[in-house]
Design an enzyme around this catalytic site. Sequence first.
Site, PDB file in Angstrom:
ATOM      1  N   GLY A  42      51.102  41.399  36.979  1.00 10.32           N
ATOM      2  CA  GLY A  42      50.641  41.904  38.269  1.00 10.32           C
ATOM      3  C   GLY A  42      50.840  40.916  39.404  1.00 10.32           C
ATOM      4  CB  CYS A  67      39.596  38.611  44.576  1.00 12.95           C
ATOM      5  SG  CYS A  67      40.889  38.469  43.353  1.00 12.95           S
TER       6      CYS A  67
END
Length: 470
Positions: A13, A277
């Site tokens: 990713g 995140c």
Amino acid sequence: MYSIKNICCIGAGYVGGPTMAVFAKNCPDIKFEVVDINEERIVAWNSKDLSKLPVFEPGLSEIIELVRGRNLIFSTNLKNSIRKADMIFISVNTPIKKTGLGAGETSDLRWVESCARQIGQIAENHTIVVEKSTLPVKTAQTIKDILLSSECGIKNKSFSVLSNPEFLAEGTAISDLEAPDRVLIGGDDNHAMKALNDIYLNWIPQEKLIFTNLWSSELSKLTANAFLAQRISSINSVSAICEATGADINEVANAIGKDLRIGSKFLQSGPGFGGSCFKKDILNLVYLSKYYGLNEVADYWRSVVEINSWQQTRVYEVIVKKLFGNLANKKIAILGFAFKKNTNDTRESPSIEICKNLLNEGAFISIHDVKVTEDIIKKNLFKNPSILNENLKLNKSNWEFQSNLYDAIKNSDAVVLLTEWEVYKDIDWDWVSKNVRKPFWLFDTRSLVKAKNIQNLGLNIWQLGNGSMN
Ligand code: UDX
Ligand code: UDX
């Protein structure tokens, strides 16, 4: 001492791909293999046409061209890669759990656990397993427990577990990986830590390598992201005060940022932080705090996420109010769908909620982005449609994608600048003034344009955090 000749990375990713590319560039004597269960992704990483790589990052395609086939390969052959590997990085995604205990807060560890189980079954000899994904504190224990149970009674099979969180930011991933502020290695096996340290020494000076125990390493990553996100929520909360009082958020940010104790970075107000995140990591911290009975700590960090959602809603509400409380029969151009410039990533992008809210109001939205494709935008607007009006179906009558910036703007009633792409700094506002409907509004959430230039053309402008405009 462990000798590292073959490295496997599970997860191709935004983290795994660029990270292993930079490792391979700087460690020509080690063979790297990035594996992923998603075949389509691997095909894209192997694509001859470098513009088709699944991740856009400035400088990435040049490195891929250099190392792909030399000492870096992308494949779906997980078993073979694990078997050969002396060191395995786990770099799979860890989204927030949707149901069950800790739903909405803690990470869903099913993929990390499945990686650990597969490594446990397949790995041979001694294998160093490195957590690269950001994980809840104590996940290393889970990984260890799974690995130890598989090593039981089997000769020639043993493991060390390290935590080596990645601090790269998307859009600057390559320079962050080439010259990081620090590299954190958490663990309790000195030989394994030294082996990873020596790999980094190929391009990073020893003084930038920090050693901690496993839990400090895991917690440091969550804390770093929480602190960064907290600065954004702080400056965004002050942006609202600026609008109310006549102060200017950029002047305030500049003034406080000159104080070396505060520092000037991460003080740019905007439509709210996005990315995969910040929200997830803060919610993990909230969950951890609650788990240990630290409810006040949990409330403190939760408020950082709440301010962020509020900021996104605030932007949408301003748009509606300025456009006379009615968006029906109005065309709104959305400039920017990525969560920040220089990436094609849209995860948690503020554009998603803002667009959905505008659609709900009956607006026609015309979306432009430099790197995000029509298909991805469509998936985002349909995904979790909960805030979309039940009867609203996305179709050509309420939205479009425009690859040409000026086609998106043409005949619009308003432009909303949401991502700070460089091209948006050079928009020909003179052309815009002649090709839009009046009264026209520009909503600039990233302080990209000079307000005076817009006003001199007889256009209205609202700039986030600029109180002199009210
Ligand atoms: C990031 C970071 O690794 C992590 O620290 C952060 O917490 C969230 O996600 P990222 O690289 O941005 O990961 O995620 P993504 O682009 O979704 O890539 C993860 C990859 O792992 C996907 O391509 C997925 O197909 C792959 N995967 C997932 C596997 O190969 N095996 C699995 O079992 C699960
Ligand atoms: C972040 C951390 O920076 C990185 O260290 C960690 O490894 C992963 O999470 P990333 O999410 O890729 O990186 O990008 P970042 O540059 O941190 O931006 C996150 C969000 O904050 C973006 O939406 C950005 O627009 C916003 N932001 C950032 C602001 O609104 N103002 C700022 O001053 C800085």
